[in-house]
Design a protein around this motif. Structure first.
Motif, PDB file in Angstrom:
ATOM      1  N   LEU A   1       0.815  -1.242   0.006  1.00 33.92           N
ATOM      2  CA  LEU A   1      -0.118   0.090   0.205  1.00 33.92           C
ATOM      3  C   LEU A   1       0.899   1.391  -0.117  1.00 33.92           C
ATOM      4  O   LEU A   1       0.601   2.141  -0.802  1.00 33.92           O
ATOM      5  CB  LEU A   1      -0.879  -0.032   1.436  1.00 33.92           C
ATOM      6  N   LEU A   2       1.859   1.410   0.780  1.00 29.79           N
ATOM      7  CA  LEU A   2       2.804   2.462   0.729  1.00 29.79           C
ATOM      8  C   LEU A   2       3.406   2.766  -0.600  1.00 29.79           C
ATOM      9  O   LEU A   2       3.559   3.769  -0.879  1.00 29.79           O
ATOM     10  CB  LEU A   2       3.918   2.124   1.841  1.00 29.79           C
ATOM     11  N   LEU A   3       4.030   1.446  -1.147  1.00 30.16           N
ATOM     12  CA  LEU A   3       4.472   1.620  -2.490  1.00 30.16           C
ATOM     13  C   LEU A   3       3.554   2.142  -3.521  1.00 30.16           C
ATOM     14  O   LEU A   3       3.955   2.839  -4.580  1.00 30.16           O
ATOM     15  CB  LEU A   3       5.202   0.347  -2.738  1.00 30.16           C
ATOM     16  N   ASP A   4       2.303   1.673  -3.562  1.00 28.00           N
ATOM     17  CA  ASP A   4       1.144   2.141  -4.481  1.00 28.00           C
ATOM     18  C   ASP A   4       1.150   3.415  -4.249  1.00 28.00           C
ATOM     19  O   ASP A   4       1.165   4.527  -5.324  1.00 28.00           O
ATOM     20  CB  ASP A   4      -0.184   1.474  -4.014  1.00 28.00           C
ATOM     21  N   ASP A   5       0.995   4.083  -3.177  1.00 32.89           N
ATOM     22  CA  ASP A   5       0.780   5.693  -2.859  1.00 32.89           C
ATOM     23  C   ASP A   5       2.284   6.220  -3.422  1.00 32.89           C
ATOM     24  O   ASP A   5       2.120   7.351  -3.926  1.00 32.89           O
ATOM     25  CB  ASP A   5       0.529   6.071  -1.496  1.00 32.89           C
ATOM     26  N   THR A   6       3.351   5.728  -3.126  1.00 25.29           N
ATOM     27  CA  THR A   6       4.567   6.338  -3.516  1.00 25.29           C
ATOM     28  C   THR A   6       4.905   6.377  -4.984  1.00 25.29           C
ATOM     29  O   THR A   6       5.085   7.390  -5.565  1.00 25.29           O
ATOM     30  CB  THR A   6       5.843   5.421  -2.777  1.00 25.29           C
ATOM     31  N   LEU A   7       4.305   5.230  -5.713  1.00 28.15           N
ATOM     32  CA  LEU A   7       4.513   5.358  -7.093  1.00 28.15           C
ATOM     33  C   LEU A   7       3.464   6.394  -7.730  1.00 28.15           C
ATOM     34  O   LEU A   7       3.651   6.973  -8.779  1.00 28.15           O
ATOM     35  CB  LEU A   7       3.815   3.833  -7.734  1.00 28.15           C
ATOM     36  N   THR A   8       2.375   6.554  -7.080  1.00 27.60           N
ATOM     37  CA  THR A   8       1.543   7.778  -7.691  1.00 27.60           C
ATOM     38  C   THR A   8       2.173   9.071  -7.448  1.00 27.60           C
ATOM     39  O   THR A   8       1.887   9.828  -8.189  1.00 27.60           O
ATOM     40  CB  THR A   8       0.176   7.792  -6.682  1.00 27.60           C
ATOM     41  N   ALA A   9       2.601   9.460  -6.445  1.00 27.41           N
ATOM     42  CA  ALA A   9       3.678  10.508  -6.149  1.00 27.41           C
ATOM     43  C   ALA A   9       4.954  10.542  -6.970  1.00 27.41           C
ATOM     44  O   ALA A   9       5.067  11.763  -7.817  1.00 27.41           O
ATOM     45  CB  ALA A   9       4.099  10.845  -4.747  1.00 27.41           C
ATOM     46  N   TYR A  10       5.496   9.343  -7.182  1.00 23.45           N
ATOM     47  CA  TYR A  10       6.562   9.637  -8.093  1.00 23.45           C
ATOM     48  C   TYR A  10       6.206   9.596  -9.789  1.00 23.45           C
ATOM     49  O   TYR A  10       6.790  10.292 -10.227  1.00 23.45           O
ATOM     50  CB  TYR A  10       7.361   8.024  -8.300  1.00 23.45           C
ATOM     51  N   GLU A  11       5.060   9.311  -9.944  1.00 24.64           N
ATOM     52  CA  GLU A  11       4.484   9.242 -11.374  1.00 24.64           C
ATOM     53  C   GLU A  11       3.940  10.773 -11.660  1.00 24.64           C
ATOM     54  O   GLU A  11       4.469  11.288 -12.612  1.00 24.64           O
ATOM     55  CB  GLU A  11       3.279   8.540 -11.586  1.00 24.64           C
ATOM     56  N   ARG A  12       3.658  11.518 -10.409  1.00 28.54           N
ATOM     57  CA  ARG A  12       3.460  12.883 -10.746  1.00 28.54           C
ATOM     58  C   ARG A  12       4.539  13.680 -10.917  1.00 28.54           C
ATOM     59  O   ARG A  12       4.755  14.741 -11.622  1.00 28.54           O
ATOM     60  CB  ARG A  12       2.565  13.456  -9.607  1.00 28.54           C
ATOM     61  N   SER A  13       5.812  13.197 -10.112  1.00 25.16           N
ATOM     62  CA  SER A  13       6.939  13.999 -10.216  1.00 25.16           C
ATOM     63  C   SER A  13       7.655  13.749 -11.555  1.00 25.16           C
ATOM     64  O   SER A  13       8.270  14.748 -11.894  1.00 25.16           O
ATOM     65  CB  SER A  13       7.997  13.378  -9.146  1.00 25.16           C
ATOM     66  N   TRP A  14       7.442  12.677 -11.995  1.00 22.99           N
ATOM     67  CA  TRP A  14       7.949  12.359 -13.302  1.00 22.99           C
ATOM     68  C   TRP A  14       7.303  13.070 -14.425  1.00 22.99           C
ATOM     69  O   TRP A  14       8.109  13.543 -15.413  1.00 22.99           O
ATOM     70  CB  TRP A  14       7.595  10.865 -13.681  1.00 22.99           C
ATOM     71  N   GLN A  15       5.934  13.377 -14.252  1.00 20.89           N
ATOM     72  CA  GLN A  15       5.213  14.046 -15.411  1.00 20.89           C
ATOM     73  C   GLN A  15       5.506  15.451 -15.154  1.00 20.89           C
ATOM     74  O   GLN A  15       5.741  16.122 -16.209  1.00 20.89           O
ATOM     75  CB  GLN A  15       3.810  13.865 -15.035  1.00 20.89           C
ATOM     76  N   LEU A  16       5.762  16.002 -13.895  1.00 24.89           N
ATOM     77  CA  LEU A  16       6.210  17.387 -13.770  1.00 24.89           C
ATOM     78  C   LEU A  16       7.594  17.485 -14.292  1.00 24.89           C
ATOM     79  O   LEU A  16       7.690  18.702 -14.859  1.00 24.89           O
ATOM     80  CB  LEU A  16       6.373  17.692 -12.202  1.00 24.89           C
ATOM     81  N   THR A  17       8.450  16.785 -14.234  1.00 24.82           N
ATOM     82  CA  THR A  17       9.877  16.882 -14.747  1.00 24.82           C
ATOM     83  C   THR A  17       9.728  16.842 -16.267  1.00 24.82           C
ATOM     84  O   THR A  17      10.313  17.515 -16.880  1.00 24.82           O
ATOM     85  CB  THR A  17      10.951  15.594 -14.176  1.00 24.82           C
ATOM     86  N   ARG A  18       8.797  15.930 -16.786  1.00 29.75           N
ATOM     87  CA  ARG A  18       8.822  16.093 -18.218  1.00 29.75           C
ATOM     88  C   ARG A  18       8.196  17.409 -18.511  1.00 29.75           C
ATOM     89  O   ARG A  18       8.561  18.021 -19.758  1.00 29.75           O
ATOM     90  CB  ARG A  18       7.878  15.051 -18.926  1.00 29.75           C
ATOM     91  N   ASN A  19       7.144  18.089 -18.112  1.00 36.11           N
ATOM     92  CA  ASN A  19       6.703  19.193 -18.398  1.00 36.11           C
ATOM     93  C   ASN A  19       7.706  20.162 -18.387  1.00 36.11           C
ATOM     94  O   ASN A  19       7.692  20.992 -19.139  1.00 36.11           O
ATOM     95  CB  ASN A  19       5.299  19.564 -17.546  1.00 36.11           C
ATOM     96  N   ARG A  20       8.577  20.177 -17.506  1.00 37.34           N
ATOM     97  CA  ARG A  20       9.682  21.206 -17.075  1.00 37.34           C
ATOM     98  C   ARG A  20      10.461  21.245 -18.132  1.00 37.34           C
ATOM     99  O   ARG A  20      11.157  22.167 -18.437  1.00 37.34           O
ATOM    100  CB  ARG A  20      10.208  21.103 -15.632  1.00 37.34           C
ATOM    101  N   GLN A  21      10.860  20.035 -18.700  1.00 32.51           N
ATOM    102  CA  GLN A  21      11.602  19.786 -19.828  1.00 32.51           C
ATOM    103  C   GLN A  21      11.202  20.224 -21.029  1.00 32.51           C
ATOM    104  O   GLN A  21      11.861  20.954 -21.862  1.00 32.51           O
ATOM    105  CB  GLN A  21      12.086  18.416 -19.929  1.00 32.51           C
ATOM    106  N   ARG A  22      10.003  19.942 -21.295  1.00 27.58           N
ATOM    107  CA  ARG A  22       9.351  20.744 -22.612  1.00 27.58           C
ATOM    108  C   ARG A  22       9.458  22.258 -22.307  1.00 27.58           C
ATOM    109  O   ARG A  22       9.652  23.035 -23.410  1.00 27.58           O
ATOM    110  CB  ARG A  22       8.119  20.153 -22.746  1.00 27.58           C
ATOM    111  N   ALA A  23       9.276  22.862 -21.118  1.00 30.93           N
ATOM    112  CA  ALA A  23       9.534  24.359 -21.090  1.00 30.93           C
ATOM    113  C   ALA A  23      10.866  24.807 -20.771  1.00 30.93           C
ATOM    114  O   ALA A  23      11.003  25.907 -20.820  1.00 30.93           O
ATOM    115  CB  ALA A  23       8.611  24.564 -19.658  1.00 30.93           C
ATOM    116  N   GLY A  24      11.773  23.984 -21.013  1.00 32.18           N
ATOM    117  CA  GLY A  24      13.035  24.091 -21.117  1.00 32.18           C
ATOM    118  C   GLY A  24      13.652  24.660 -19.795  1.00 32.18           C
ATOM    119  O   GLY A  24      14.580  25.164 -19.709  1.00 32.18           O
TER     120      GLY A  24
END
Length: 486
Positions: A208-231
């Motif tokens: 359960l902890l890892l499920d919640d962590t994966l959700t948070a990590y996925e958001r961070s991964w998406q945020l990082t991809r968005n920031r990369q596109r923004a340069g």
């Protein structure tokens, strides 16, 4: 008168009472020689207080083993799912079934030993037809004869030297030892079910902890991809976020595998195939009961393994007397009566009646030292049982000390670990805000996230180990530390 006659007459004039007194004295001396040494509980030098307990509290006293393990002691954890598993294990565990069968065998051996001291009665019936050949000089003609027999026979071995009664004493102590083994096996299975169940719940909590962590990590991964596109983020940041997400997926798969294997173990403990048991997932770890600051010394009296070890000392002691009795003659009273004749129709007639009655004495005059070796073997077996008893007591003391120390330390560890989780979460919140503001790099976020996951997983592990320590402490004191249950 011939001198020999006067001597014979003087012997006849000896009082029968004197002969009886002489025989009784000889019998008493021989019986004393065959009597085993008195059974005493082996002495053991133990401390006066638990090293991990309250100073001045008694740790040991002369025990009177009770073989009385409190029923349903695991209900202290207040978990209905655990209660249901224990019910299945009580009826389905095969190690318990094995111990039950051994107890039945020990009771049958006791009945057999008791029967050896009672008279035996048997019946015989036979019918034969035989032909005898002629002699070499033909003076006797061949004849065909019939022989019919019907009778009863009885025998009774007198237990003058205690061989039979010693066997009964040894068998009775073995029954008590087997009963202690059964109680110890039940207690061990119950504790193992509790231990395995808590490990399963801990694995669920990790998932359960890892499920919640994966959700948070996925958001961070998406945020990082968005920031990369923004340069404003590099490809390296995106790769780090992806690696973190993937490695956490691996950890989740490992936790799921552990949970499945623990469920399989519970199935085996309850006497079922793995496919037949499904434990609903809750990811909830119960709160352990409070460990008292002082444990009464009488708790160890209730441990069935100590009781079983003590009974094995008694059984081995009785076997010494059995081995010593082999030096003395076996005296058996036997008798037979019945009818024997040539014709079946007249078999029960008075002329065909026969009977016999008399004692028999048997003694081994030379055996090459076999009986002396048997006595020495019995004494060595007794010494082994004494050493095993003492080691059982020492192991019991060690187990209590170990789990007292663990339960006390883990309670404090859990508090500190919870504080560490709170601090790591605050640090992650600050670093996250700084990263979104562009004042720190993604490596700082990665480090803070890894720290949060690590301390959260450690907290689950500490909680699980604390439950395990309390469970083992309950097993060490035979199921309950409540003095009123003694």
């Amino acid at each position: 008168m011939h001198p020999r006659h006067s001597i014979f007459d003087s012997c006849l004039r000896l009082s029968s009472k004197r002969w009886k007194a002489f025989l009784l004295m000889i019998s008493a001396l021989l019986t004393a020689c065959s009597t085993p040494p008195p059974h005493e509980r082996p002495a053991l030098d133990v401390p006066t207080a638990y090293k991990q307990g309250v100073q001045g509290s008694a740790v040991w006293q002369t025990a009177q083993p009770q073989d009385s393990v409190p029923g349903a002691w695991w209900t202290l954890f207040a978990d209905p799912a655990l209660d249901a598993l224990q019910e299945r294990a009580a009826s389905g565990n095969q190690n318990v079934a094995l111990a039950v069968a051994r107890l039945r065998a020990a009771r049958a051996a006791l009945d057999s030993a008791g029967a050896a001291g009672l008279p035996s009665l048997g019946a015989t019936a036979s019918s034969t037809r035989a032909r005898s050949g002629t002699t070499a000089d033909n003076t006797t003609q061949a004849r065909t004869r019939n022989s019919q027999a019907l009778g009863l026979n009885a025998s009774w071995e007198l237990d003058l030297w205690g061989r039979l009664s010693g066997g009964v004493d040894a068998a009775r102590a073995s029954v008590e030892a087997s009963a202690g083994d059964l109680a110890a096996m039940r207690l061990s299975v119950q504790a193992t079910v509790v231990q395995t169940y808590f490990a399963l719940r801990a694995a669920e909590a990790q998932v359960l902890l890892l499920d919640d962590t994966l959700t948070a990590y996925e958001r961070s991964w998406q945020l990082t991809r968005n920031r990369q596109r923004a340069g404003v983020a590099s490809a390296a940041d995106v790769a780090q976020a992806e690696a973190q997400y993937k490695s956490t997926q691996v950890q989740r798969l490992e936790a799921q595998t552990s949970r499945a294997q623990l469920e399989h173990a519970l199935a085996a403990l309850t006497g079922q195939a793995p496919a037949a048991l499904s434990v609903p997932a809750t990811a909830a770890l119960p709160a352990p009961p409070t460990v008292p600051a002082q444990l009464p010394s009488r708790l160890l009296e209730r441990r069935p393994d100590i009781a079983a070890a003590q009974q094995r000392v008694a059984a081995a002691n009785a076997q010494i007397g059995v081995a010593q009795a082999a030096f003395f003659p076996a005296i058996t009273l036997s008798g037979a009566a019945g009818y024997r004749g040539t014709e079946l129709s007249s078999l029960l007639n008075a002329p065909n009646l026969f009977w016999s009655l008399g004692p028999a004495l048997a003694v081994s005059l030379f055996d090459g030292g076999a009986r002396s070796a048997a006595v020495e073997s019995a004494r060595a077996t007794h010494d082994q049982a004494v050493a095993s008893y003492r080691q059982t007591v020492l192991t019991a003391l060690q187990e209590v000390e170990d789990n007292l120390a663990a339960a006390t330390a883990l309670e404090r560890e859990q508090q500190l670990q919870a504080e560490a989780v709170a601090a790591a979460q605050r640090a992650l919140d600050v670093v996250g805000n700084q990263y979104r503001a562009g004042t720190v790099g993604y490596l700082n976020v990665l480090t803070a996230q890894t720290t949060v996951l690590s301390v959260q997983r450690n907290l689950i592990d500490v909680r699980s180990r604390r439950l395990a320590a309390v469970n083992m402490l309950l097993k060490n004191v035979a199921g309950s530390w409540a003095a009123e249950r003694l």
